[in-house]
Design an enzyme around this catalytic site. Structure first.
Site, PDB file in Angstrom:
ATOM      1  N   GLU A  87       0.829  -1.210   0.000  1.00 32.95           N
ATOM      2  CA  GLU A  87       0.000   0.000   0.000  1.00 32.95           C
ATOM      3  C   GLU A  87       0.863   1.259   0.000  1.00 32.95           C
ATOM      4  OE1 GLU A  87      -2.497  -0.790   3.503  1.00 32.95           O
ATOM      5  OE2 GLU A  87      -4.102  -1.271   2.097  1.00 32.95           O
TER       6      GLU A  87
ATOM      7  N   CYS B  56     -11.119   2.015   6.398  1.00 31.63           N
ATOM      8  CA  CYS B  56     -10.554   3.303   6.809  1.00 31.63           C
ATOM      9  C   CYS B  56     -10.991   4.432   5.879  1.00 31.63           C
ATOM     10  CB  CYS B  56      -9.034   3.212   6.850  1.00 31.63           C
ATOM     11  SG  CYS B  56      -8.299   2.534   5.345  1.00 31.63           S
TER      12      CYS B  56
END
Length: 630
Positions: free
Chosen positions: A310, A394
């Protein structure tokens, strides 16, 4: 104020800003009316809310669940600031009661550790997300207090922060460590600002300066000092870069690792530089910014090209179909550039903030406010679509809290200066020289080039008004009360500075021409060689199969093609679309031949491009940002 090379500005508080424009207000309204209630339902249905009841037969929490709850509270609190809703206020109070129940007598508050593995408290800073969740709870507490003036959540997070301060720090007997996922650092500075308790500022300072050192704790079972990240670093020694712990932060000059973690760290570094007049931290931020902006960012403001970690890979590695560009990372980029603007009113930070906001962030949520992208590719074969929720969710509450707090990003000021960073219709109310000054904006930005500003005040007063001239604008024009104003001779780091004695109803007219521009990548971005993208004003465009053909890779946009911009109020909520003639490679004559010695024929078609942020809101299909020129 100017101390040690640091300019000091403060953002205009959210309650002092009204947004009334046709672009952002509908999105903020959808966020308030649909997205925030929908996200609460998701938190309830997935067990995140009830996990705070700490029942053994109840939902089993994940390490990061508390952060999702916290960001939802923060988004709801910002919304209450501008639009009081008794039902939402009551809903938030109910969740705060559960947080109060879940808080342990010593102040500790983490549903996962408390319910699942209480013996693991502070034993896994790498993956347990304890300090990360604590940071988001603190941010929520600050936002809720600022919105409601109720101290119910603020008292909870202060108690938690006080406890954390007894655990971590440079003093003998305290743990020397830092969280694998940055967040606590910036949150503690927010808490310091609202409480004026410098204990929280010192603790943030400790966490920031500790990063890059070898964190450790005393293992009671094995009776020796053990590093928090020993197992990880022994197996993957290069992964210290993953959470930006490879070097002390003041020595870092290249963006590395997990992109969201990096942005949250850089936010904290900028905040601490402002509070401590720390020129060294500011300089480190500037070097990191230059490396990001010059070598490691998509044209949309998306960052982080690799899905596995990520995050960042190597300079100029910006693949399109496989780009990760997490929505949270683009939001973090907005946060960081906003903080850099408070250290240095430099248009490059506002330009990048705007690029990320209108493109890489806004693409993360559907037009109806109910579906989200976790990652944001710049090309798709038609197999990438937004979802209502994620196991790791998130991004949804993160984008919601940004939309709810958007007013904070428009203006900043010091004792004698008002800075206008974003052009969004509405008004900002300032206090200068002990009087109220209201600045009204009127525009149809980002579709129209004309921006009108009016000053409202009771008595004449001197102050500087700085208006950003975006980097994409080549021929801006400005008048003050109808008289032409020389921008070039009053230009300072991307802003035109109007320093005068202002009177009530003074009028400023700013014209920011928005021609259609062809944008090109650095030649070292190998995926985009001989390709072009389209940009108009702050908006990056893409082509979708629904407007063109299903095989977008067969489209060529020759260099001499004339492109036209046209506002379509019925398309995608009202947008400026771009159209022009393009070439389509004809593959019909190839039959079953895979290779041949002559190039394919082509035909002329009408190409239609729409804003990147609005893609995947109609029928499913392919999408591309970068188009071959030949």
């Amino acid at each position: 104020m100017h101390v040690k090379g640091i300019e000091k500005y403060r953002p205009l508080p959210l309650q002092n800003v009204d947004i009334r424009d046709r672009f952002w207000k509908p999105k903020i309204d959808i966020n308030r009316e649909h997205t925030i209630p929908f996200q609460y339902k998701q938190c309830l249905d997935t067990g995140r809310v009830n996990a705070l009841k700490l029942k053994k037969d109840g939902p089993v929490p994940h390490p990061f669940w508390d952060s999702d709850i916290a960001k939802w509270i923060e988004a709801g609190s910002y919304s209450l600031t501008k639009h009081y809703d008794p039902a939402l206020d009551q809903l938030i109070d109910g969740v705060i009661e559960l947080l109060d129940y879940a808080q342990q007598p010593d102040g500790y508050l983490n549903s996962y550790i408390t319910l699942v593995c209480p013996e693991r408290r502070w034993k896994d800073l790498r993956d347990s997300h304890e300090l990360y969740c604590a940071g988001h709870l603190i941010e929520a507490g600050v936002a809720h207090f600022n919105a409601t003036k109720k101290k119910s959540l603020l008292d909870i997070v202060c108690k938690y922060a006080d406890y954390i301060d007894t655990v971590f720090g440079p003093e003998p007997g305290k743990l020397k460590g830092y969280c694998g996922h940055e967040e606590i650092e910036l949150a503690l500075i927010k808490l310091y600002r609202v409480t004026d308790n410098d204990k929280y500022l010192k603790l943030s300072h400790f966490f920031i300066d500790e990063r890059g050192k070898e964190p450790h704790y005393f293992d009671e079972e094995q009776k020796h000092i053990k590093g928090y990240f020993d197992d990880l670093f022994k197996t993957f020694p290069n992964l210290k870069e993953y959470n930006q712990s490879h070097r002390p932060v003041r020595e870092q000059d290249k963006v590395v690792g997990h992109s969201v973690r990096a942005m949250y760290l850089y936010c904290a570094m900028a905040d601490l530089a402002l509070e401590l007049d720390d020129l060294q931290l500011k300089t480190a931020c500037e070097k990191l910014w230059q490396n990001l902006n010059g070598r490691n960012m998509y044209i949309t403001g998306g960052i982080g090209s690799e899905e596995k970690y990520e995050g960042f890979t190597f300079d100029f590695d910006l693949p399109n179909e496989t780009s990760y560009a997490e929505t949270c990372a683009a939001i973090g980029l907005v946060f960081w550039n906003h903080r850099m603007l408070q250290l240095d009113c430099n248009g490059r930070y506002a330009d990048l903030l705007e690029r990320a906001l209108y493109n890489g962030v806004l693409s993360g949520i559907s037009l109806d406010g109910k579906k989200y992208f976790y990652h944001n590719p710049l090309a798709s074969l038609g197999n990438v679509h937004r979802k209502e929720w994620f196991g790791v969710s998130c991004c949804p509450p993160n984008i919601s809290r940004l939309l709810s707090s958007l007013g904070e990003y428009l203006y900043s000021q010091n004792q004698n200066t008002i800075n206008v960073h974003l052009y969004i219709e509405g008004s900002g109310t300032f206090n200068l020289h002990n009087q109220q000054v209201i600045l009204h904006q009127k525009s149809n930005y980002p579709w129209d080039e004309n921006i009108d500003l009016t000053v409202e005040l009771n008595q004449q007063t001197d102050f500087k008004l700085k208006l950003r001239i975006p980097g994409w604008c080549k021929d801006a024009k400005l008048t003050v009360n109808g008289d032409s104003f020389d921008i070039l001779n009053h230009f300072e780091k991307g802003y035109v500075v109007i320093d005068r004695k202002w009177s009530n109803h003074d009028k400023i007219s700013l014209i920011l021409p928005m021609p259609i521009e062809r944008m090109y990548s650095h030649p070292d971005v190998r995926q985009n060689v001989n390709h072009v993208s389209i940009q108009r004003g702050p908006i990056v465009y893409c082509i979708e199969g629904t407007d063109n053909v299903r095989n977008l890779h067969d489209i060529i946009l020759p260099l001499n093609t004339e492109l036209r911009a046209e506002y379509d109020e019925y398309l995608l909520g009202g947008i400026v679309k771009i159209s022009g003639k393009a070439k389509l490679l004809n593959t019909d004559s190839w039959n079953d031949t895979l290779y041949r010695s002559s190039p394919p024929d082509d035909e002329t078609i009408e190409l239609v491009a729409v804003p990147y942020y609005a893609w995947d809101n109609r029928e499913q299909g392919p999408m591309k940002v970068w188009i071959p020129e030949r």
